[in-house]
Design a protein around this motif. Structure first.
Motif, PDB file in Angstrom:
ATOM      1  N   TYR A  15      -3.961  22.019   6.671  1.00  0.00           N
ATOM      2  CA  TYR A  15      -3.381  23.014   5.779  1.00  0.00           C
ATOM      3  C   TYR A  15      -1.856  22.867   5.783  1.00  0.00           C
ATOM      4  CZ  TYR A  15      -1.721  27.467   4.036  1.00  0.00           C
ATOM      5  OH  TYR A  15      -1.061  28.431   3.334  1.00  0.00           O
ATOM      6  N   GLY A  16      -1.254  22.813   4.603  1.00  0.00           N
ATOM      7  CA  GLY A  16       0.195  22.734   4.479  1.00  0.00           C
ATOM      8  C   GLY A  16       0.768  21.337   4.624  1.00  0.00           C
ATOM      9  N   GLN A  17      -0.057  20.344   4.928  1.00  0.00           N
ATOM     10  CA  GLN A  17       0.425  18.967   5.114  1.00  0.00           C
ATOM     11  C   GLN A  17       0.866  18.401   3.768  1.00  0.00           C
ATOM     12  OE1 GLN A  17      -2.396  16.372   7.030  1.00  0.00           O
ATOM     13  NE2 GLN A  17      -1.298  14.527   6.449  1.00  0.00           N
ATOM     14  N   PRO A  18       2.064  17.776   3.697  1.00  0.00           N
ATOM     15  CA  PRO A  18       2.513  17.159   2.449  1.00  0.00           C
ATOM     16  C   PRO A  18       1.583  16.011   2.047  1.00  0.00           C
ATOM     17  CG  PRO A  18       4.347  17.430   3.963  1.00  0.00           C
ATOM     18  CD  PRO A  18       3.113  17.719   4.735  1.00  0.00           C
ATOM     19  N   LEU A  19       1.171  16.008   0.777  1.00  0.00           N
ATOM     20  CA  LEU A  19       0.285  14.973   0.244  1.00  0.00           C
ATOM     21  C   LEU A  19       1.047  13.988  -0.633  1.00  0.00           C
ATOM     22  CD1 LEU A  19      -2.651  17.315  -0.882  1.00  0.00           C
ATOM     23  CD2 LEU A  19      -2.442  16.047   1.269  1.00  0.00           C
ATOM     24  N   PHE A  20       1.925  14.524  -1.491  1.00  0.00           N
ATOM     25  CA  PHE A  20       2.703  13.723  -2.413  1.00  0.00           C
ATOM     26  C   PHE A  20       4.159  14.188  -2.355  1.00  0.00           C
ATOM     27  CE2 PHE A  20      -1.561  13.946  -4.175  1.00  0.00           C
ATOM     28  CZ  PHE A  20      -1.828  12.629  -4.556  1.00  0.00           C
ATOM     29  N   GLU A  21       5.076  13.232  -2.510  1.00  0.00           N
ATOM     30  CA  GLU A  21       6.498  13.574  -2.625  1.00  0.00           C
ATOM     31  C   GLU A  21       6.903  13.371  -4.072  1.00  0.00           C
ATOM     32  OE1 GLU A  21      10.903  12.153  -1.065  1.00  0.00           O
ATOM     33  OE2 GLU A  21       9.125  11.162  -0.298  1.00  0.00           O
ATOM     34  N   LEU A  22       7.639  14.328  -4.605  1.00  0.00           N
ATOM     35  CA  LEU A  22       8.162  14.222  -5.978  1.00  0.00           C
ATOM     36  C   LEU A  22       9.602  13.753  -5.914  1.00  0.00           C
ATOM     37  CD1 LEU A  22       6.726  17.550  -7.435  1.00  0.00           C
ATOM     38  CD2 LEU A  22       5.718  15.262  -7.518  1.00  0.00           C
ATOM     39  N   LYS A  23      10.072  13.155  -7.000  1.00  0.00           N
ATOM     40  CA  LYS A  23      11.476  12.726  -7.055  1.00  0.00           C
ATOM     41  C   LYS A  23      12.368  13.939  -7.006  1.00  0.00           C
ATOM     42  CE  LYS A  23      10.741   8.372  -9.342  1.00  0.00           C
ATOM     43  NZ  LYS A  23      10.850   7.582 -10.561  1.00  0.00           N
ATOM     44  N   THR A  56       7.851  14.035 -10.955  1.00  0.00           N
ATOM     45  CA  THR A  56       7.318  12.671 -10.994  1.00  0.00           C
ATOM     46  C   THR A  56       6.977  12.256  -9.578  1.00  0.00           C
ATOM     47  OG1 THR A  56       8.736  12.187 -12.891  1.00  0.00           O
ATOM     48  CG2 THR A  56       7.819  10.301 -11.716  1.00  0.00           C
ATOM     49  N   ILE A  57       5.785  11.707  -9.397  1.00  0.00           N
ATOM     50  CA  ILE A  57       5.328  11.288  -8.070  1.00  0.00           C
ATOM     51  C   ILE A  57       6.213  10.140  -7.573  1.00  0.00           C
ATOM     52  CG2 ILE A  57       3.410  10.315  -6.729  1.00  0.00           C
ATOM     53  CD1 ILE A  57       2.670  13.060  -7.745  1.00  0.00           C
ATOM     54  N   ALA A  58       6.855  10.344  -6.421  1.00  0.00           N
ATOM     55  CA  ALA A  58       7.695   9.313  -5.816  1.00  0.00           C
ATOM     56  C   ALA A  58       6.937   8.552  -4.727  1.00  0.00           C
ATOM     57  CB  ALA A  58       8.960   9.935  -5.218  1.00  0.00           C
ATOM     58  N   ARG A  59       6.121   9.278  -3.952  1.00  0.00           N
ATOM     59  CA  ARG A  59       5.357   8.640  -2.866  1.00  0.00           C
ATOM     60  C   ARG A  59       4.045   9.379  -2.656  1.00  0.00           C
ATOM     61  NH1 ARG A  59       8.178   8.092   2.691  1.00  0.00           N
ATOM     62  NH2 ARG A  59       8.618  10.276   2.333  1.00  0.00           N
ATOM     63  N   VAL A  60       3.033   8.620  -2.225  1.00  0.00           N
ATOM     64  CA  VAL A  60       1.776   9.197  -1.771  1.00  0.00           C
ATOM     65  C   VAL A  60       1.875   9.196  -0.251  1.00  0.00           C
ATOM     66  CG1 VAL A  60      -0.727   8.978  -1.736  1.00  0.00           C
ATOM     67  CG2 VAL A  60       0.555   8.244  -3.756  1.00  0.00           C
ATOM     68  N   LEU A  61       1.784  10.370   0.368  1.00  0.00           N
ATOM     69  CA  LEU A  61       2.049  10.511   1.796  1.00  0.00           C
ATOM     70  C   LEU A  61       0.815  10.444   2.683  1.00  0.00           C
ATOM     71  CD1 LEU A  61       4.664  13.376   1.447  1.00  0.00           C
ATOM     72  CD2 LEU A  61       5.122  10.937   1.740  1.00  0.00           C
ATOM     73  N   VAL A  62      -0.384  10.394   2.077  1.00  0.00           N
ATOM     74  CA  VAL A  62      -1.625  10.388   2.850  1.00  0.00           C
ATOM     75  C   VAL A  62      -2.494   9.227   2.378  1.00  0.00           C
ATOM     76  CG1 VAL A  62      -3.687  11.705   3.473  1.00  0.00           C
ATOM     77  CG2 VAL A  62      -1.533  12.897   3.118  1.00  0.00           C
ATOM     78  N   ALA A  72       0.842  -1.204   0.000  1.00  0.00           N
ATOM     79  CA  ALA A  72       0.000   0.000   0.000  1.00  0.00           C
ATOM     80  C   ALA A  72       0.867   1.241   0.000  1.00  0.00           C
ATOM     81  CB  ALA A  72      -0.916   0.007   1.220  1.00  0.00           C
ATOM     82  N   PRO A  73       0.583   2.234  -0.874  1.00  0.00           N
ATOM     83  CA  PRO A  73       1.403   3.438  -0.941  1.00  0.00           C
ATOM     84  C   PRO A  73       1.413   4.210   0.373  1.00  0.00           C
ATOM     85  CG  PRO A  73      -0.278   3.444  -2.682  1.00  0.00           C
ATOM     86  CD  PRO A  73      -0.489   2.236  -1.846  1.00  0.00           C
ATOM     87  N   ALA A  74       0.346   4.131   1.140  1.00  0.00           N
ATOM     88  CA  ALA A  74       0.272   4.867   2.395  1.00  0.00           C
ATOM     89  C   ALA A  74       1.161   4.260   3.471  1.00  0.00           C
ATOM     90  CB  ALA A  74      -1.168   4.937   2.886  1.00  0.00           C
ATOM     91  N   ALA A  75       1.657   3.039   3.254  1.00  0.00           N
ATOM     92  CA  ALA A  75       2.495   2.386   4.252  1.00  0.00           C
ATOM     93  C   ALA A  75       3.839   3.099   4.397  1.00  0.00           C
ATOM     94  CB  ALA A  75       2.718   0.925   3.890  1.00  0.00           C
TER      95      ALA A  75
END
Length: 184
Positions: A175-183, A161-167, A96-99
């Protein structure tokens, strides 16, 4: 000053004293989030404030009925209310990406522009707006954040490019919470 004018002036000051200003409302919202409260109601003769947190699935169903669907026909919307789980409970699937949420982001991140509930797709079973390995630019829709019964499409506002889904899908975000990490 005439006694009648003094009485009206006192009533105006009394109304101003009982009305909540934006700063106080923001503090209440923060307290609701910290204490996992979903409802707040404050009422006086002069004003009324009613705040709700979380998802109103009936309103989401109604809104999603009006979104354009693919040629496969209408999709069934079967959201289940999210179960309250202790923070220490890890997802059973390591795939799971959220893991991967535990590690801090290394690269640039796409952050939440508001408080609400995070959804990766327009409806359950639909393809997510953005998945790991997808290239995004400033105008790419990456998710939906539901706030105050309104579904808001969120744009990447960055190239990468999307590296991780953080949520995790269906979870509240701040507000301001990281949702996705890019490479990087």
């Amino acid at each position: 000053m005439h006694p009648q004018n003094r009485m009206e002036d006192n009533k105006t000051k009394e109304k101003e004293a009982t009305a909540l200003d934006l700063k106080q409302i923001k503090q209440i919202v923060a307290l609701m989030a910290e204490n996992d409260l979903t409802y707040f109601n404050f009422e006086t003769d002069a004003s009324k404030v009613e705040l709700r947190r979380g998802s109103d699935f009936e309103a989401a169903k109604e809104l999603l009925k009006h979104l354009p669907m693919g040629s496969s026909g209408p999709a069934q919307l079967t959201y289940a209310a999210p179960a309250a789980a202790p923070a220490s409970a890890a997802p059973a699937s390591a795939a799971a990406p959220a893991a991967a949420v535990a590690a801090a982001p290394v690269g640039p991140t796409i952050n939440s522009p508001m408080v609400g509930t995070f959804y990766r797709a327009a409806s359950p079973g639909d393809k997510p707006f953005a998945s790991i390995g997808d290239s995004v630019d400033e105008n790419s829709n990456v998710c939906i954040i539901e706030a105050m019964k309104v579904m808001n499409e969120i744009k990447a506002e960055l190239r990468g490019t999307i590296a991780r889904v953080l949520v995790e899908d269906g979870k509240p975000v701040q507000y301001g919470q990281p949702l996705f990490e890019l490479k990087a």
